[in-house]
Design an enzyme around this catalytic site. Structure first.
Site, PDB file in Angstrom:
ATOM      1  N   ASP A   1       1.030  -0.223   6.580  1.00 58.28           N
ATOM      2  CA  ASP A   1       1.160  -0.290   5.135  1.00 58.28           C
ATOM      3  C   ASP A   1       0.109  -1.288   4.646  1.00 58.28           C
ATOM      4  O   ASP A   1      -0.464  -2.044   5.444  1.00 58.28           O
ATOM      5  CB  ASP A   1       2.578  -0.750   4.783  1.00 58.28           C
ATOM      6  CG  ASP A   1       2.786  -0.907   3.293  1.00 58.28           C
ATOM      7  OD1 ASP A   1       2.348  -0.027   2.538  1.00 58.28           O
ATOM      8  OD2 ASP A   1       3.374  -1.924   2.890  1.00 58.28           O
TER       9      ASP A   1
ATOM     10  N   ASP B   1      -0.029  -3.382   1.033  1.00 59.23           N
ATOM     11  CA  ASP B   1       0.504  -4.561   0.343  1.00 59.23           C
ATOM     12  C   ASP B   1       1.715  -5.119   1.086  1.00 59.23           C
ATOM     13  O   ASP B   1       2.662  -4.390   1.386  1.00 59.23           O
ATOM     14  CB  ASP B   1       0.919  -4.196  -1.082  1.00 59.23           C
ATOM     15  CG  ASP B   1      -0.226  -3.618  -1.895  1.00 59.23           C
ATOM     16  OD1 ASP B   1      -0.769  -4.336  -2.730  1.00 59.23           O
ATOM     17  OD2 ASP B   1      -0.578  -2.440  -1.667  1.00 59.23           O
TER      18      ASP B   1
ATOM     19  N   ASP C   1       6.429  -3.280   5.624  1.00 55.48           N
ATOM     20  CA  ASP C   1       7.372  -4.313   5.190  1.00 55.48           C
ATOM     21  C   ASP C   1       8.400  -3.785   4.208  1.00 55.48           C
ATOM     22  O   ASP C   1       8.976  -4.545   3.430  1.00 55.48           O
ATOM     23  CB  ASP C   1       6.616  -5.496   4.570  1.00 55.48           C
ATOM     24  CG  ASP C   1       6.024  -5.147   3.207  1.00 55.48           C
ATOM     25  OD1 ASP C   1       6.161  -5.961   2.277  1.00 55.48           O
ATOM     26  OD2 ASP C   1       5.444  -4.059   3.073  1.00 55.48           O
TER      27      ASP C   1
END
Length: 221
Positions: free
Chosen positions: A11, A13, A170
């Site tokens: 991922d 960000d 996250d």
């Protein structure tokens, strides 16, 4: 746990980069235009992974169901576009992680829900991403995460079977997408996780508290 791994997908960000300062700045610019005080970055940080939805929710207390949401989202997009690389930085440890993956002959790439309008200029501005074998944005395929389509697109671009890929993220949507794509999954606990996050519900195969801990997982595979 992770056998025959040939590629690691991430991922963006909250996993590779800390974009919360610029996302929060864009939301605060909208508040100050309306005579409202700026909010502390700590208010925005746990919601940064949710993009415009998270920022507008914190700044104005509205969601996608609000009649003005689409208009405000485009205003936010314009504000963010003007400052997207002012204070965004790669997380500590990420450059070393990527270097070590390359030293081990592993391909790597990015799969994000951030749309190409922002992903492309942002990754061009950060030298780290010059070596990425695939960068898939939220609007690259007809579906965004948690649908597996973006991850499968990245695997196709790398010419590596999904079962030989690991996906690191996250957010619960990251893990759901990785599982649906048949990839190994790792939860990045150093990103934008809020204090109420229950990682056990995500179903990730492993968790890391620092980017370089991923190398330890690969070493024991």
């Amino acid at each position: 746990m992770f056998c025959n791994v040939r590629a690691v997908l991430f991922d963006l960000d909250g996993t590779l980069i800390d974009s919360a300062p610029d996302l929060g700045a864009a939301a605060n610019q909208m508040r100050t235009r309306r005579g409202l005080p700026a909010l502390a970055l700590a208010r925005y940080r746990p919601l940064a992974g949710a993009g415009a939805r998270g920022m507008l929710g914190e700044a104005f207390g509205i969601g996608p169901e609000h009649p003005d949401f689409d208009k405000l989202r485009e205003e936010f997009f314009c504000a963010y576009e003007a400052c997207l690389n002012h204070h965004t930085e790669v997380f500590a440890g990420v450059p070393e992680l990527i270097h070590q993956l390359q030293q081990r002959g592993l391909a790597w790439g990015v799969v994000t829900n951030k749309i190409a309008r922002f992903t492309e200029p942002l990754t061009r501005a950060l030298p780290l991403f010059a070596s990425a074998g695939a960068i898939v944005s939220g609007d690259t395929t007809p579906h965004a995460k948690p649908h597996p389509a973006p991850l499968l697109e990245a695997a196709t671009r790398l010419q590596i079977a999904p079962a030989q890929c690991i996906y690191v993220g996250d957010d619960a949507r990251d893990i759901a997408a990785g599982r649906a794509a048949g990839m190994g999954t790792v939860a990045a606990c150093y990103g934008y996780l809020g204090p109420q996050t229950d990682l056990q519900q995500w179903g990730a195969q492993a968790q890391i508290n620092l980017p370089t801990e991923l190398l330890q997982l690969l070493a024991t595979a």
